[in-house]
Design a protein around this motif. Structure first.
Motif, PDB file in Angstrom:
ATOM      1  N   MET A 118      72.376  52.533  50.623  1.00  0.00           N
ATOM      2  CA  MET A 118      71.459  53.393  49.867  1.00  0.00           C
ATOM      3  C   MET A 118      70.592  52.543  48.933  1.00  0.00           C
ATOM      4  O   MET A 118      69.397  52.779  48.792  1.00  0.00           O
ATOM      5  N   ARG A 119      71.218  51.571  48.299  1.00  0.00           N
ATOM      6  CA  ARG A 119      70.475  50.696  47.396  1.00  0.00           C
ATOM      7  C   ARG A 119      69.414  49.911  48.160  1.00  0.00           C
ATOM      8  O   ARG A 119      68.257  49.836  47.733  1.00  0.00           O
ATOM      9  N   THR A 171      79.930  48.711  42.774  1.00  0.00           N
ATOM     10  CA  THR A 171      80.947  47.866  42.144  1.00  0.00           C
ATOM     11  C   THR A 171      82.071  48.710  41.539  1.00  0.00           C
ATOM     12  O   THR A 171      83.233  48.306  41.567  1.00  0.00           O
ATOM     13  N   ILE A 172      81.735  49.881  41.021  1.00  0.00           N
ATOM     14  CA  ILE A 172      82.760  50.765  40.459  1.00  0.00           C
ATOM     15  C   ILE A 172      83.680  51.282  41.555  1.00  0.00           C
ATOM     16  O   ILE A 172      84.901  51.352  41.373  1.00  0.00           O
ATOM     17  N   VAL A 173      83.122  51.631  42.715  1.00  0.00           N
ATOM     18  CA  VAL A 173      83.985  52.131  43.787  1.00  0.00           C
ATOM     19  C   VAL A 173      84.860  51.006  44.339  1.00  0.00           C
ATOM     20  O   VAL A 173      85.987  51.261  44.784  1.00  0.00           O
ATOM     21  N   ARG A 174      84.403  49.774  44.257  1.00  0.00           N
ATOM     22  CA  ARG A 174      85.264  48.644  44.655  1.00  0.00           C
ATOM     23  C   ARG A 174      86.471  48.562  43.727  1.00  0.00           C
ATOM     24  O   ARG A 174      87.588  48.291  44.161  1.00  0.00           O
ATOM     25  N   SER A 217      81.653  52.236  49.361  1.00  0.00           N
ATOM     26  CA  SER A 217      81.015  50.996  48.912  1.00  0.00           C
ATOM     27  C   SER A 217      79.936  50.564  49.902  1.00  0.00           C
ATOM     28  O   SER A 217      78.861  50.112  49.497  1.00  0.00           O
ATOM     29  N   SER A 218      80.189  50.739  51.183  1.00  0.00           N
ATOM     30  CA  SER A 218      79.172  50.417  52.196  1.00  0.00           C
ATOM     31  C   SER A 218      77.981  51.357  52.075  1.00  0.00           C
ATOM     32  O   SER A 218      76.828  50.927  52.159  1.00  0.00           O
TER      33      SER A 218
END
Length: 171
Positions: free
Chosen positions: A164-165, A127-130, A158-159
């Motif tokens: 990774m998550r 969300t931060i990179v978005r 973001s992808s």
């Protein structure tokens, strides 16, 4: 003055590599600050991570995101002053997207984080990179010659963080 503060920013201004004072809410500082938050979220993920391969990838990401912050501040990404480092970083991200996404089925619904601590931290990073992507649009408006690879890197990150998550949460 001590090395850890100068007091020079007390009036709401700071400078990038060129030394020219600009407002701390300038688009460049907004983008750099958001990437700094991103690195902090990755640090949180690292603190929870027991998977050596993922941990190595997260450390590599932190190093290169710090380099990206430097590029935005006006420093070259690679030692010879070229931007080839940014192209290699983008290529690495795409390879890791393939690696982490290789066996994951499309969930076809919104997936909430929280199953694992490292997964939740990676979702924060996503969300931060978005937000960094949105700040990069503002930055591009004042820096028309911005390397377009910056936006591509942020979009791919973001992808990567999403995959990774899922990788961690589905293990």
């Amino acid at each position: 003055m001590r090395w850890f503060f100068s007091g020079k920013g007390d009036e709401g201004k700071s400078s990038l590599m060129d030394g020219i004072p600009i407002a701390k809410n300038n688009a460049a500082f907004e983008l750099i600050g958001t990437l700094d938050e991103l690195n902090a979220a990755l640090g949180l993920a690292i603190s929870f991570c027991e998977d050596k391969s993922l941990n190595d990838d997260l450390l590599y990401l932190q190093k290169n995101i710090s380099g990206l912050m430097g590029v935005i501040a006006g420093f070259p990404l690679s030692a010879d002053g070229s931007q080839i480092g940014l192209a290699k970083f983008l290529e690495w991200i795409e390879e890791r997207i393939e690696y982490y996404g290789g066996d994951i089925e499309n969930p076809k619904q919104f997936v909430f984080s929280g199953k694992t601590s490292v997964g939740a931290a990676l979702d924060m990073a996503r969300t931060i990179v978005r937000r960094a992507e949105r700040r990069a649009v503002d930055y591009r408006e004042i820096t028309p010659n911005m390397d377009k690879s910056i936006s591509a890197v942020l979009n791919r990150l973001s992808s990567l963080f999403f995959l990774m998550r899922l990788h961690m949460d589905l293990m």
